[in-house]
Design an enzyme around this catalytic site. Sequence first.
Site, PDB file in Angstrom:
ATOM      1  N   GLN A   1      34.136  46.966  45.728  1.00  0.00           N
ATOM      2  CA  GLN A   1      33.267  47.536  46.764  1.00  0.00           C
ATOM      3  C   GLN A   1      32.710  48.840  46.199  1.00  0.00           C
ATOM      4  OE1 GLN A   1      32.721  46.041  49.765  1.00  0.00           O
ATOM      5  NE2 GLN A   1      31.492  47.647  50.710  1.00  0.00           N
TER       6      GLN A   1
ATOM      7  N   HIS B   1      28.706  52.002  35.782  1.00  0.00           N
ATOM      8  CA  HIS B   1      29.069  51.562  34.438  1.00  0.00           C
ATOM      9  C   HIS B   1      30.150  52.415  33.803  1.00  0.00           C
ATOM     10  CE1 HIS B   1      25.898  48.660  34.706  1.00  0.00           C
ATOM     11  NE2 HIS B   1      25.114  49.622  35.139  1.00  0.00           N
TER      12      HIS B   1
ATOM     13  N   LYS C   1      26.238  33.531  39.577  1.00  0.00           N
ATOM     14  CA  LYS C   1      27.086  33.189  40.737  1.00  0.00           C
ATOM     15  C   LYS C   1      26.428  33.643  42.030  1.00  0.00           C
ATOM     16  CE  LYS C   1      30.991  35.676  41.509  1.00  0.00           C
ATOM     17  NZ  LYS C   1      32.361  36.086  41.173  1.00  0.00           N
TER      18      LYS C   1
ATOM     19  N   ASP D   1      37.247  35.831  32.836  1.00  0.00           N
ATOM     20  CA  ASP D   1      36.768  36.722  33.906  1.00  0.00           C
ATOM     21  C   ASP D   1      37.746  37.886  34.012  1.00  0.00           C
ATOM     22  OD1 ASP D   1      35.089  37.630  35.868  1.00  0.00           O
ATOM     23  OD2 ASP D   1      35.488  36.002  37.285  1.00  0.00           O
TER      24      ASP D   1
HETATM   25  C1  R5P Z   1      33.601  39.452  40.633  1.00  0.00           C
HETATM   26  O1  R5P Z   1      32.840  40.283  40.873  1.00  0.00           O
HETATM   27  C2  R5P Z   1      34.707  39.482  39.634  1.00  0.00           C
HETATM   28  O2  R5P Z   1      34.265  39.725  38.349  1.00  0.00           O
HETATM   29  C3  R5P Z   1      35.436  38.170  39.688  1.00  0.00           C
HETATM   30  O3  R5P Z   1      34.541  37.143  39.319  1.00  0.00           O
HETATM   31  C4  R5P Z   1      35.912  37.920  41.085  1.00  0.00           C
HETATM   32  O4  R5P Z   1      36.644  39.011  41.541  1.00  0.00           O
HETATM   33  C5  R5P Z   1      36.739  36.669  41.132  1.00  0.00           C
HETATM   34  O5  R5P Z   1      37.094  36.481  42.444  1.00  0.00           O
HETATM   35  P1  R5P Z   1      37.640  35.118  42.990  1.00  0.00           P
HETATM   36  O6  R5P Z   1      38.799  34.740  42.138  1.00  0.00           O
HETATM   37  O7  R5P Z   1      38.036  35.466  44.406  1.00  0.00           O
HETATM   38  O8  R5P Z   1      36.538  34.121  42.953  1.00  0.00           O
END
Ligand code: R5P
Length: 297
Positions: free
Chosen positions: A95, A132, A191, A218
Site C-alpha cells: 500500500q 523506488h 497482471k 516473484d
Molecule cells: C504484487 O504486487 C507482488 O509483487 C506479488 O505479485 C503479490 O504480492 C502476490 O500476491 P498473491 O500471492 O496474493 O497473488
Amino acid sequence: MIPLIYPAPFADGGAAALAAELGANLGIIEARRFPDDEALVRVADNPAGRAAIVVAALDRPDPKLTGLWLLLRTLGQLGAASVTLVAPYLPYMRQDIAFRPGEAVSSRLLAEWLGPTIDNLVTVDPHLHRIHDLGPLWTARTELVRAAPAIADWLRREVPDAVVVGPDEESEQWAAEVARLAEVPHTVLQKTRRGDRDVEVTLPDPAVVAGRTPVLVDDIISTARTMVATVGHLQRMGLPAPICIGVHAVFAGDAEKVLADAGAARIVTCDTLPHPTNTISLRPAIADAVRRVLALT
Ligand code: R5P
C-alpha cells in the site's frame, strides 16, 4: 564492542542464527502478554554503549509491531550505541499510495512510526513499485539485501534449462536480475488484480518459454493467486509443470496447498520468513549487510 542481537518480541526472525553468523552475543529479553493481550517487554541485559540489533519476522505484523516498537524504543532509552532493525520481510509495503481517496498509505506510516526508534534498517527486497527507494520514507539508514544472486545460484545448480517468468510488471526487477545472473532467458507478464483472490495475467511469449523449464519468480507469495493464474497458462500451453520461487513466504491461509494443487512442480522460498518451503538461504547475505552497516570486520 561486540554487538548484542535480540529476538523481536513474539516475532523472532532468527536472532541466534544471526548472532552465530556474526560472532555476536545474543541479547536477552523477556516478553509476555497481559491477560488483555497488551505486551510487556523487558530488556534483561545491559545494552548501554553497544550496538543493538533486533531481528524480526514481520509477516502477519499487526500483533507483532507494538512489541517491536516497545523493544526498539527501550534499547535506545537504555543507551544502546545504535539500534539496528533487521526485518528481512518488510510488511505493509504494497500500500504505497492511496488507491482510493482517504486510504492510509501504510508504507509511509510504518516508516514514520518505527523510523525514529532506529539508526539502521536492514531488509530484503522490499516491495518497491511506485516508489523506488526506501530512503525518502525512512529517516534511518537503509541497507537492502538482494535475493537475486542466491536465487540465481540455486537455479544454476538445480534448473540449468530454466526460463524465468515474472508474473507481473512489478516482478521485472527480480525476474530480469535472476535471469541475467543465471544466464537464462526471461519474460514478464502483465497482471490485473480485481480483488484479493481474483487475479488475471497475460500469456507468456511461447517463443521464449518453449523447450525450457518454466520458473516463476516473484517477491511475495501471499494468496498465491498471482502464481496460480500463471501456472494455469503454462499448463494450457503444454509446458512442463513450473517451479514457483517466492522471496517472501507469506502464504495467507491455504495458499501453499492452492498453489501445489494448481500444478506447481515445486514451491521454493528464501528464508526471510520461516516456512517449510524455505530452500534458499539469505542469512550470509543479511549478515554481510549488517557488517557493512555497523562497519564490523
Ligand atoms: C504484487 O504486487 C507482488 O509483487 C506479488 O505479485 C503479490 O504480492 C502476490 O500476491 P498473491 O500471492 O496474493 O497473488
